[in-house]
Scaffold this motif. Structure first.
Motif, PDB file in Angstrom:
ATOM      1  N   CYS A  90      28.531  -1.511  -5.893  1.00  0.00           N
ATOM      2  CA  CYS A  90      28.140  -0.418  -4.939  1.00  0.00           C
ATOM      3  C   CYS A  90      26.924  -0.337  -4.390  1.00  0.00           C
ATOM      4  O   CYS A  90      26.810  -0.081  -3.126  1.00  0.00           O
ATOM      5  CB  CYS A  90      28.146   1.041  -5.737  1.00  0.00           C
ATOM      6  N   SER A  91      26.089  -0.998  -4.970  1.00  0.00           N
ATOM      7  CA  SER A  91      24.421  -1.239  -4.084  1.00  0.00           C
ATOM      8  C   SER A  91      24.899  -2.375  -3.163  1.00  0.00           C
ATOM      9  O   SER A  91      24.057  -2.081  -2.054  1.00  0.00           O
ATOM     10  CB  SER A  91      23.499  -1.767  -5.233  1.00  0.00           C
ATOM     11  N   ILE A  92      25.532  -3.258  -3.344  1.00  0.00           N
ATOM     12  CA  ILE A  92      25.736  -4.117  -2.315  1.00  0.00           C
ATOM     13  C   ILE A  92      26.376  -3.409  -0.998  1.00  0.00           C
ATOM     14  O   ILE A  92      26.060  -3.799   0.208  1.00  0.00           O
ATOM     15  CB  ILE A  92      26.710  -5.582  -2.772  1.00  0.00           C
ATOM     16  N   TYR A  93      27.631  -2.637  -1.315  1.00  0.00           N
ATOM     17  CA  TYR A  93      28.349  -2.064  -0.372  1.00  0.00           C
ATOM     18  C   TYR A  93      27.376  -1.159   0.452  1.00  0.00           C
ATOM     19  O   TYR A  93      27.290  -1.290   1.673  1.00  0.00           O
ATOM     20  CB  TYR A  93      29.261  -1.200  -0.836  1.00  0.00           C
ATOM     21  N   ILE A  94      26.536  -0.540  -0.020  1.00  0.00           N
ATOM     22  CA  ILE A  94      25.563   0.563   0.474  1.00  0.00           C
ATOM     23  C   ILE A  94      24.676  -0.350   1.373  1.00  0.00           C
ATOM     24  O   ILE A  94      24.456   0.096   2.642  1.00  0.00           O
ATOM     25  CB  ILE A  94      24.982   1.352  -0.524  1.00  0.00           C
ATOM     26  N   LEU A  95      23.941  -1.197   0.740  1.00  0.00           N
ATOM     27  CA  LEU A  95      22.958  -2.067   1.578  1.00  0.00           C
ATOM     28  C   LEU A  95      23.752  -2.880   2.678  1.00  0.00           C
ATOM     29  O   LEU A  95      23.101  -2.838   3.930  1.00  0.00           O
ATOM     30  CB  LEU A  95      22.190  -2.953   0.585  1.00  0.00           C
ATOM     31  N   TYR A  96      24.941  -3.466   2.677  1.00  0.00           N
ATOM     32  CA  TYR A  96      25.235  -4.357   3.543  1.00  0.00           C
ATOM     33  C   TYR A  96      25.865  -3.671   4.768  1.00  0.00           C
ATOM     34  O   TYR A  96      25.645  -3.711   5.994  1.00  0.00           O
ATOM     35  CB  TYR A  96      26.645  -5.169   2.737  1.00  0.00           C
ATOM     36  N   ARG A  97      26.658  -2.424   4.449  1.00  0.00           N
ATOM     37  CA  ARG A  97      27.218  -1.584   5.437  1.00  0.00           C
ATOM     38  C   ARG A  97      26.035  -0.910   6.125  1.00  0.00           C
ATOM     39  O   ARG A  97      26.146  -0.645   7.349  1.00  0.00           O
ATOM     40  CB  ARG A  97      28.222  -0.487   4.745  1.00  0.00           C
ATOM     41  N   GLY A  98      25.001  -0.252   5.379  1.00  0.00           N
ATOM     42  CA  GLY A  98      24.003   0.365   6.140  1.00  0.00           C
ATOM     43  C   GLY A  98      23.274  -0.517   7.135  1.00  0.00           C
ATOM     44  O   GLY A  98      23.020  -0.314   8.092  1.00  0.00           O
ATOM     45  N   ILE A 106      17.333   7.212 -12.112  1.00  0.00           N
ATOM     46  CA  ILE A 106      18.540   6.844 -11.158  1.00  0.00           C
ATOM     47  C   ILE A 106      18.997   5.453 -11.466  1.00  0.00           C
ATOM     48  O   ILE A 106      18.519   4.486 -11.906  1.00  0.00           O
ATOM     49  CB  ILE A 106      18.081   7.143  -9.857  1.00  0.00           C
ATOM     50  N   CYS A 107      20.260   4.974 -10.853  1.00  0.00           N
ATOM     51  CA  CYS A 107      20.904   3.861 -10.953  1.00  0.00           C
ATOM     52  C   CYS A 107      20.409   3.151  -9.621  1.00  0.00           C
ATOM     53  O   CYS A 107      19.972   3.333  -8.949  1.00  0.00           O
ATOM     54  CB  CYS A 107      22.171   4.157 -11.091  1.00  0.00           C
ATOM     55  N   GLY A 108      20.941   1.809  -9.659  1.00  0.00           N
ATOM     56  CA  GLY A 108      20.514   0.637  -8.792  1.00  0.00           C
ATOM     57  C   GLY A 108      21.003   1.151  -7.491  1.00  0.00           C
ATOM     58  O   GLY A 108      20.506   1.120  -6.258  1.00  0.00           O
ATOM     59  N   ALA A 109      22.423   1.787  -7.340  1.00  0.00           N
ATOM     60  CA  ALA A 109      22.940   2.063  -6.122  1.00  0.00           C
ATOM     61  C   ALA A 109      22.173   3.340  -5.605  1.00  0.00           C
ATOM     62  O   ALA A 109      22.133   3.475  -4.244  1.00  0.00           O
ATOM     63  CB  ALA A 109      24.408   2.420  -6.378  1.00  0.00           C
ATOM     64  N   VAL A 110      21.567   4.124  -6.350  1.00  0.00           N
ATOM     65  CA  VAL A 110      20.806   5.450  -5.707  1.00  0.00           C
ATOM     66  C   VAL A 110      19.625   4.924  -5.120  1.00  0.00           C
ATOM     67  O   VAL A 110      19.062   5.384  -4.022  1.00  0.00           O
ATOM     68  CB  VAL A 110      20.600   6.476  -6.837  1.00  0.00           C
ATOM     69  N   GLU A 145      28.864   8.927  -1.376  1.00  0.00           N
ATOM     70  CA  GLU A 145      30.050   8.856  -2.727  1.00  0.00           C
ATOM     71  C   GLU A 145      30.008   7.592  -3.544  1.00  0.00           C
ATOM     72  O   GLU A 145      30.370   7.370  -4.552  1.00  0.00           O
ATOM     73  CB  GLU A 145      31.346   8.913  -1.937  1.00  0.00           C
ATOM     74  N   PHE A 146      29.357   6.598  -2.895  1.00  0.00           N
ATOM     75  CA  PHE A 146      29.096   5.191  -3.457  1.00  0.00           C
ATOM     76  C   PHE A 146      28.028   5.342  -4.647  1.00  0.00           C
ATOM     77  O   PHE A 146      28.056   4.820  -5.731  1.00  0.00           O
ATOM     78  CB  PHE A 146      28.991   3.965  -2.402  1.00  0.00           C
ATOM     79  N   ALA A 147      26.972   6.141  -4.204  1.00  0.00           N
ATOM     80  CA  ALA A 147      26.108   6.394  -5.082  1.00  0.00           C
ATOM     81  C   ALA A 147      26.474   7.073  -6.263  1.00  0.00           C
ATOM     82  O   ALA A 147      25.899   6.904  -7.412  1.00  0.00           O
ATOM     83  CB  ALA A 147      24.923   6.930  -4.487  1.00  0.00           C
ATOM     84  N   ALA A 148      27.454   7.922  -5.903  1.00  0.00           N
ATOM     85  CA  ALA A 148      27.889   8.831  -7.113  1.00  0.00           C
ATOM     86  C   ALA A 148      28.781   8.107  -7.769  1.00  0.00           C
ATOM     87  O   ALA A 148      28.761   8.379  -9.268  1.00  0.00           O
ATOM     88  CB  ALA A 148      28.688  10.256  -6.564  1.00  0.00           C
ATOM     89  N   LEU A 149      29.701   7.311  -7.374  1.00  0.00           N
ATOM     90  CA  LEU A 149      30.524   6.454  -8.282  1.00  0.00           C
ATOM     91  C   LEU A 149      29.820   5.669  -9.105  1.00  0.00           C
ATOM     92  O   LEU A 149      29.800   5.457 -10.206  1.00  0.00           O
ATOM     93  CB  LEU A 149      31.323   5.793  -7.128  1.00  0.00           C
ATOM     94  N   ALA A 150      28.718   4.904  -8.734  1.00  0.00           N
ATOM     95  CA  ALA A 150      27.783   4.025  -9.449  1.00  0.00           C
ATOM     96  C   ALA A 150      27.160   4.764 -10.478  1.00  0.00           C
ATOM     97  O   ALA A 150      26.818   4.531 -11.405  1.00  0.00           O
ATOM     98  CB  ALA A 150      26.748   3.441  -8.464  1.00  0.00           C
ATOM     99  N   THR A 151      26.524   6.083 -10.349  1.00  0.00           N
ATOM    100  CA  THR A 151      26.011   7.006 -11.293  1.00  0.00           C
ATOM    101  C   THR A 151      26.636   7.101 -12.481  1.00  0.00           C
ATOM    102  O   THR A 151      26.408   6.938 -13.533  1.00  0.00           O
ATOM    103  CB  THR A 151      25.437   8.209 -10.444  1.00  0.00           C
TER     104      THR A 151
END
Length: 577
Positions: free
Chosen positions: A92-100, A194-198, A222-228
């Motif tokens: 989820c962290s990769i997705y957030i950073l890559y898309r962002g 907090i987790c890495g995705a947050v 939603e991806f930060a929530a899923l990872a949490t």
């Protein structure tokens, strides 16, 4: 016979006043107090907190440096490579950073280590591969805090490095351009759990805000929530807000991969809960990194409408295979423990040489549940032994390993979970040292079941059940309320479910109030326990609906059964004595 300590929470407050102030039942006010919330503002955030209550991301260490460097690299068209971990948090962290970053116009790509070939986190091969690909900047997520040598090598090769992580800091910080981690000793961030995705989401939030695109950050919530949930973070403070608000977005997600995972798992989006994130969707996303490559999980999240269903089904099938392999490994581990002196050890260290290394943590968790003690599972690899551990509240696993660090080639983790590597010749010494220095007594190994309050069936009403839903989402650190009733009479009992191993019971408590009870655990063990306590014939009488002497003490949660337009209260039995 089962060994458990049941304790009723005895925390005091003016429950009537709290109930009136927040429009809730005094019973629900007590449940909230049991979660250590005492101040009015804490209770308000718990019940009604929203995105405006989240902490300022600029309070995270090095956030200014990280955001400033990435802005500069994006503006100058420099190549940025994101390197994550192979579990759900890393995915989820990769997705957030890559898309962002792509939305911000960055030249960005991503890599994810292979669990077996690369091991955890950043490694020299990945660093040198990036240099060969003429990458300017490495951006880690959910890893990097322990990559001292690897980051030094990246700097030597002329690359900038930004670390985003949430794991415990060891002896020193890596010499990166920025290290964004709320576990740093100089952290000013109010909620470090907090987790890495947050952490990744907070970074993207800052980058969007600097472009006047604040609303865009919500697309990644939603991806930060899923990872949490998937990374089993505590659902307190802002984690609770992130998951609650993230679930709202997930129920109407525009992401084809997430929709496909829900569809092939039989989840109706409108019914999606934290349970589904932790026990259905999460394991599917983790399965890629466990048995194949975590690239498959990232690709599902990045997929379009056509390929998403195919990729999602593949992950689900992989997870089914993982379940079968886990069961076989658990049976082998239990056999070793039961037939050896390990059964006397307060800290279990089990060597399964042929176990897939990705399953070690899952099996360790199952052993912890079965034996109520910390458990490590180790397996043989080409580089030596690798393994994972899962702990109990009385034992800080990371500190336990830290005391034996000279026996280990690598380790890291949290109080409740850890990973480690060592030479095979050090295995017995590690087992000996972990047990000698654990500080655990017999009382620590008897699990304590905390009961929110005793609640006669008469008070388990539809109104109370609806108000209990205000406490959702439930999970680690915000468990579902546990009520208890003693001297409960069994009027009738029947087997239900596909395997006929779950139970439906007609129950009456001391006041004479009658409710239907459901038990979704091991029905055979339930019957054997009460057969030993009261006699097998009494259990058979209950199945026939005859008068019997079975008297239970149950921990339960009330639920509403809706069937053919009728609503009635039932209880779900969580524990029994």
């Amino acid at each position: 016979m089962k060994q458990e300590k049941w304790r009723v929470q005895g925390k005091k407050a003016d429950f009537e006043r709290i109930g009136k102030e927040f429009g809730i039942s005094p019973i629900v006010a007590r449940l909230i107090r049991n979660r250590d919330l005492t101040e009015a503002e804490e209770i308000r955030q718990y019940l009604n907190g929203g995105l405006d209550d989240l902490n300022d991301p600029m309070l995270l260490p090095d956030m200014e440096a990280a955001a400033g460097l990435l802005e500069e690299k994006i503006a100058s068209g420099k190549a940025i490579r994101i390197i994550g971990d192979y579990d759900i948090d890393g995915v989820c962290s990769i997705y957030i950073l890559y898309r962002g970053l792509k939305e911000l116009g960055a030249r960005a790509d991503w890599r994810i280590p292979h669990r077996v070939q690369d091991g955890y986190g950043l490694n020299v091969r990945l660093v040198e591969e990036a240099a060969a690909d003429q990458i300017d900047t490495l951006l880690t997520c959910d890893n990097g805090i322990a990559a001292i040598e690897q980051i030094a090598r990246a700097r030597e090769l002329g690359m900038a490095v930004v670390v985003t992580d949430h794991h415990e800091v060891q002896a020193e910080l890596p010499a990166a351009d920025a290290v964004v981690n709320p576990k740093r000793a100089d952290n000013q961030y109010p909620f470090p759990g907090i987790c890495g995705a947050v952490v990744a989401w907070k970074l993207v939030t800052v980058l969007f805000a600097r472009r006047g695109m604040e609303e865009k950050a919500k697309d990644y919530l939603e991806f930060a929530a899923l990872a949490t949930v998937g990374d089993v973070m505590s659902l307190q403070g802002e984690n609770r807000i992130i998951v609650r608000e993230g679930l709202k977005k997930l129920r109407c997600t525009a992401n084809p991969g997430l929709r496909a995972l829900m569809d092939c798992s039989g989840i109706l989006p409108e019914n999606l809960s934290a349970y589904h994130l932790g026990f259905v969707i999460g394991p599917c996303l983790n399965a890629g990194g466990r048995l194949d490559t975590a690239k498959r999980a990232v690709e599902v999240l990045l997929a379009g409408e056509e390929e998403a269903p195919v990729l999602a089904r593949g992950l689900r099938e992989l997870n089914e295979e993982r379940k079968d392999m886990t069961l076989r490994g658990l049976e082998q581990a239990v056999g070793i423990i039961e037939q050896s002196s390990l059964l006397r050890d307060p800290v279990l260290v089990v060597f399964l040489p042929d176990c897939h290394e990705s399953l070690a943590g899952i099996i360790a968790g199952r052993l912890r549940e079965r034996y109520s003690r910390p458990a490590f599972v180790l397996t043989r690899t080409e580089e030596g032994l690798k393994g994972s551990g899962r702990s109990i509240p009385a034992y800080h696993m990371f500190e336990g390993l830290n005391r034996c660090r000279e026996l280990l080639t690598k380790f890291g983790g949290h109080p409740m979970a850890a990973g480690l590597s060592l030479k095979e010749e050090n295995l017995e010494e590690l087992r000996k040292r972990l047990n000698q220095e654990c500080g655990l007594g017999e009382e620590d190994l008897v699990p304590t079941v905390w009961i929110d309050m005793e609640l006669p069936f008469l008070y388990a009403t539809e109104e109370l059940t609806e108000q209990c839903r205000l406490l959702e989402p439930f999970g680690n650190g915000n468990e579902k309320p546990v009520f208890a009733a003693r001297n409960v009479q069994v009027n009738r009992m029947s087997r239900i479910g596909k395997s006929r191993n779950m139970l439906k019971l007609s129950l009456s408590d001391a006041s004479g109030a009658e409710l239907e009870g459901l038990f979704f655990g091991d029905g055979d063990a339930f019957c054997a326990y009460y057969g030993e306590k009261f006699g097998g014939e009494e259990v058979e009488k209950a199945f026939r609906g005859d008068r019997n002497s079975l008297r239970l003490m149950v921990a339960y949660y009330p639920d509403i059964n809706c069937y053919q337009g009728r609503r009635r209260i039932q209880i779900v039995i969580q524990r029994y004595l």
